[in-house]
Scaffold this motif. Structure first.
Motif, PDB file in Angstrom:
ATOM      1  N   LYS A 119      25.626  53.141  19.534  1.00 10.73           N
ATOM      2  CA  LYS A 119      27.084  53.061  20.341  1.00 10.73           C
ATOM      3  C   LYS A 119      27.756  51.580  19.846  1.00 10.73           C
ATOM      4  CE  LYS A 119      25.582  55.528  24.422  1.00 10.73           C
ATOM      5  NZ  LYS A 119      25.040  55.281  25.816  1.00 10.73           N
ATOM      6  N   THR A 180      30.333  46.199  27.173  1.00  7.68           N
ATOM      7  CA  THR A 180      29.461  47.498  27.227  1.00  7.68           C
ATOM      8  C   THR A 180      29.266  48.185  25.836  1.00  7.68           C
ATOM      9  OG1 THR A 180      32.057  48.232  26.854  1.00  7.68           O
ATOM     10  CG2 THR A 180      31.245  48.124  28.953  1.00  7.68           C
ATOM     11  N   GLY A 182      29.536  51.838  24.727  1.00 13.62           N
ATOM     12  CA  GLY A 182      29.958  53.277  25.378  1.00 13.62           C
ATOM     13  C   GLY A 182      30.389  53.026  26.550  1.00 13.62           C
ATOM     14  N   ASP A 183      29.753  53.808  27.552  1.00 13.15           N
ATOM     15  CA  ASP A 183      30.158  53.849  28.953  1.00 13.15           C
ATOM     16  C   ASP A 183      29.241  53.092  30.001  1.00 13.15           C
ATOM     17  OD1 ASP A 183      32.360  55.686  28.601  1.00 13.15           O
ATOM     18  OD2 ASP A 183      31.069  57.470  29.034  1.00 13.15           O
TER      19      ASP A 183
END
Length: 192
Positions: A119, A180, A182-183
């Motif tokens: 990510k 962060t 990604g989420d």
């Protein structure tokens, strides 16, 4: 627990092996807590790092086996009192007061290393946004941890801070730091 803070290669270019210094656990401030800018210097900067959490005991680890010694990582930032650091360096004195004061290591929540590498990390600091790709990190991690363990034992819970940039971010009261993958929220610090 030991915290190995690795210096960027640009700061240790005259040395073949990675150079690091230890940080005490009192330097850690966990995600969700505020950082109060100290008054002992006029300028503080935060430097981004990848935090690797060691998950087993090891010594003299060959680079090809390093991947067995960790499975989690996170985002971290180390804070330096930059004016004080410059004065200490120019006088040839130890850097400890400028880099190892309480709450000078922002440490995010740990997550799976491979997922984090896929990510990457997105950092929002004040109005600035920066992204860090981690795809090329594994060979550096292997080299650094192998070098560290040539004369030091690593233990479960130790943390290795791998620099992501030589550029720091000035810390002024009122800014927010959010990292962060990604989420997944890794780090959230409010500067006060």
């Amino acid at each position: 627990m030991k915290i190995f803070n690795i210096l960027p290669a640009e700061f240790a270019s005259s040395f073949a092996d990675p150079i690091w210094f230890f940080m005490p656990d009192s330097t850690i401030i966990r995600s969700g807590n505020p950082f109060y800018v100290p008054e002992f210097d006029d300028r503080f900067e935060a430097y981004p790092a990848l935090a690797i959490k060691i998950n087993r005991l090891g010594k003299s680890i060959a680079p090809r086996f390093v991947h067995r010694y960790f499975c989690e990582a996170s985002f971290a930032m180390t804070v330096r009192a930059t004016s004080l650091l410059e004065r200490l360096r120019s006088a040839g004195l130890p850097w400890t007061p400028a880099v190892n004061f309480d709450k000078s290591c922002f440490l995010g929540d740990f997550t799976d290393f491979n997922a984090l590498c896929e990510k990457g990390i997105n950092l929002q600091i004040g109005d600035e946004t920066v992204s860090y790709s981690l795809e090329e990190m594994m060979s550096r991690i292997e080299s650094v941890i192998s070098s560290i363990t040539s004369d030091t034992i690593i233990k479960t819970g130790d943390i290795v801070l791998m620099p992501l940039s030589v550029e720091g971010f000035i810390l002024n009261p009122g800014i927010n730091i959010d990292a962060t993958a990604g989420d997944t929220k890794l780090l959230e610090i409010r500067i006060k």
